[in-house]
Write a protein that holds these residues in place. Structure first.
Motif, PDB file in Angstrom:
ATOM      1  N   LYS A 267       6.481  -2.753   0.036  1.00  0.00           N
ATOM      2  CA  LYS A 267       7.054  -1.693   0.870  1.00  0.00           C
ATOM      3  C   LYS A 267       6.110  -0.500   1.011  1.00  0.00           C
ATOM      4  O   LYS A 267       6.281   0.329   1.905  1.00  0.00           O
ATOM      5  CB  LYS A 267       8.393  -1.225   0.290  1.00  0.00           C
ATOM      6  N   ASP A 268       5.099  -0.384   0.117  1.00  0.00           N
ATOM      7  CA  ASP A 268       4.133   0.711   0.197  1.00  0.00           C
ATOM      8  C   ASP A 268       2.930   0.377   1.059  1.00  0.00           C
ATOM      9  O   ASP A 268       2.081   1.240   1.323  1.00  0.00           O
ATOM     10  CB  ASP A 268       3.634   1.087  -1.212  1.00  0.00           C
ATOM     11  N   VAL A 298      -0.684   7.472   0.724  1.00  0.00           N
ATOM     12  CA  VAL A 298       0.539   7.164   1.456  1.00  0.00           C
ATOM     13  C   VAL A 298       0.211   6.904   2.926  1.00  0.00           C
ATOM     14  O   VAL A 298      -0.816   7.361   3.437  1.00  0.00           O
ATOM     15  CB  VAL A 298       1.581   8.305   1.359  1.00  0.00           C
ATOM     16  N   GLY A 299       1.083   6.153   3.583  1.00  0.00           N
ATOM     17  CA  GLY A 299       0.979   5.943   5.010  1.00  0.00           C
ATOM     18  C   GLY A 299       1.898   6.898   5.744  1.00  0.00           C
ATOM     19  O   GLY A 299       3.043   7.110   5.329  1.00  0.00           O
ATOM     20  N   VAL A 300       1.398   7.507   6.803  1.00  0.00           N
ATOM     21  CA  VAL A 300       2.202   8.455   7.582  1.00  0.00           C
ATOM     22  C   VAL A 300       2.167   8.029   9.059  1.00  0.00           C
ATOM     23  O   VAL A 300       1.235   7.366   9.495  1.00  0.00           O
ATOM     24  CB  VAL A 300       1.676   9.899   7.423  1.00  0.00           C
ATOM     25  N   VAL A 309      -3.765   6.881   7.031  1.00  0.00           N
ATOM     26  CA  VAL A 309      -3.923   6.985   5.576  1.00  0.00           C
ATOM     27  C   VAL A 309      -4.100   8.440   5.172  1.00  0.00           C
ATOM     28  O   VAL A 309      -4.996   9.127   5.677  1.00  0.00           O
ATOM     29  CB  VAL A 309      -5.146   6.162   5.107  1.00  0.00           C
ATOM     30  N   VAL A 310      -3.238   8.907   4.256  1.00  0.00           N
ATOM     31  CA  VAL A 310      -3.342  10.261   3.704  1.00  0.00           C
ATOM     32  C   VAL A 310      -3.468  10.145   2.190  1.00  0.00           C
ATOM     33  O   VAL A 310      -2.715   9.395   1.557  1.00  0.00           O
ATOM     34  CB  VAL A 310      -2.118  11.122   4.082  1.00  0.00           C
TER      35      VAL A 310
END
Length: 369
Positions: A267-268, A298-300, A309-310
């Motif tokens: 899910k990540d 994290v994905g935004v 990608v952040v």
């Protein structure tokens, strides 16, 4: 003597029939919930009992061992590894009320601990101790375990270089119990160890086909077709989540020797322009930079690529890190498609109650900002 233990010792050694059947409920373990209520996982006597001996073998536990733990025994991992496994092997449990970085090594030394329980949060806390406090005396300590959350390879190496103590990883879920483990003789960097044979673990593609060694896919397991993986619903009824085999929700790969490498939660997974990106891979690259204490990718949402990608970073105390320095470092290891679009610095990074990086909280924070 008199008292409870004298009364027990005086009882005749008569074997009594077990009260619980194999399929009876032995325990209910509540998983941590970050976006919803915690879920009560129903565990049968057979599932609980069957997990004990294999994980004692994986961690190499014997009657001479003394294991230090400080976790709540409402965690399946703690109950199996630190209560039931020592009971089965005749080992000794040293139990603290809660973890303390300042007392941890004193407990290890004073109680002649041979196996200590750890996780990535614990290692971060110990790595943050003042430089003069890294020399310790723990001649009996074989290794410290790591589980509950992914351990970055760079963090693993940094800890062993600083303290000279081996880390041996394990892996499991509340639904299935311990899945894999290792000890100081069987461990491999980056791996959670060999899966317990009875789980019959496999790594599969999106169609459920077993993948060859070295290829990353979904981790699933289940060695007994009669097992029902159950949970307690909101109305109090017991519901069956899966029968026989169950997906763990994790991604990973097996090597040619059967060692398991967990690369993150499905899910990540970040999908940028159709390319799958594991946040753990980016985290590991960031942690190669000595000035980085913790990292969380994290994905935004992104209008063009779907997701971007952040990278969130917590710097080492006193380090003067800039976004450009981190980006320049990442370019040495990552292709352009996996490069972070933005680096954000925080004094602390959020964790779940199990010590896992709370990526959902960070993604929500990014969107609100």
């Amino acid at each position: 003597g008199t008292g409870f233990f004298a009364e027990i010792a005086a009882m005749p050694a008569v074997q009594l029939p077990p009260v619980s059947g194999w399929r009876d409920v032995a325990a209910v373990f509540y998983t941590s919930g970050t976006a919803s209520k915690p879920k009560g996982v129903v565990c049968s006597t057979a599932e609980l009992y069957g997990n004990v001996e294999p994980i004692a073998d994986a961690f190499g536990m014997g009657p001479e061992d003394r294991i230090l733990d400080y976790r709540s025994f409402n965690w399946m991992s703690a109950q199996v590894l630190s209560a039931l496994a020592p009971l089965a092997r005749g080992a000794t449990l040293v139990l603290a009320r809660k973890f303390s970085a300042s007392h941890f090594f004193d407990w290890v030394r004073d109680n002649e601990v041979t196996i200590a329980v750890g996780n990535p949060t614990v290692f971060n806390m110990l790595l943050s101790r003042p430089a003069g406090e890294t020399r310790i005396e723990a001649p009996k300590l074989r290794f410290i375990t790591s589980s509950s959350a992914p351990l970055m390879v760079e963090q693993w190496k940094r800890f062993e270089e600083q303290y000279g103590i081996a880390i041996a990883q394990g892996y499991g879920t509340s639904e299935t119990g311990w899945i894999a483990g290792s000890n100081e003789r069987t461990r491999r960097f980056g791996s959670v160890g060999r899966p317990l044979p009875y789980h019959r673990l496999s790594v599969v593609d999106g169609e459920g086909r077993r993948l060859p060694p070295g290829e990353t896919g979904a981790i699933e397991l289940g060695g007994d077709p009669a097992v029902e993986y159950r949970y307690i619903a909101d109305d109090g009824s017991i519901r069956t989540n899966a029968r026989g085999r169950i997906p763990t929700g994790d991604l990973g790969a097996l090597d040619s020797d059967g060692y398991l490498y967990v690369t993150g939660r499905a899910k990540d997974l970040i999908i940028r322009g159709g390319a799958n990106i594991s946040p753990v891979e980016i985290d590991n690259v960031a942690l190669k930079l000595a000035a980085v204490a913790e990292a969380a990718t994290v994905g935004v949402p992104d209008a063009i690529y779907g997701e971007e990608v952040v990278l969130y970073v917590r710097s080492q105390p006193g380090a003067q890190l800039t976004e450009q320095m981190v980006l320049a470092h990442c370019r040495q290891y990552l292709p352009h498609a996996k490069m972070p679009k933005q680096i954000l610095f925080r004094d602390s990074l959020p964790k779940t109650e199990r010590g896992k990086m709370d990526r959902k909280a960070l993604a929500a924070e990014w969107q609100s900002d």
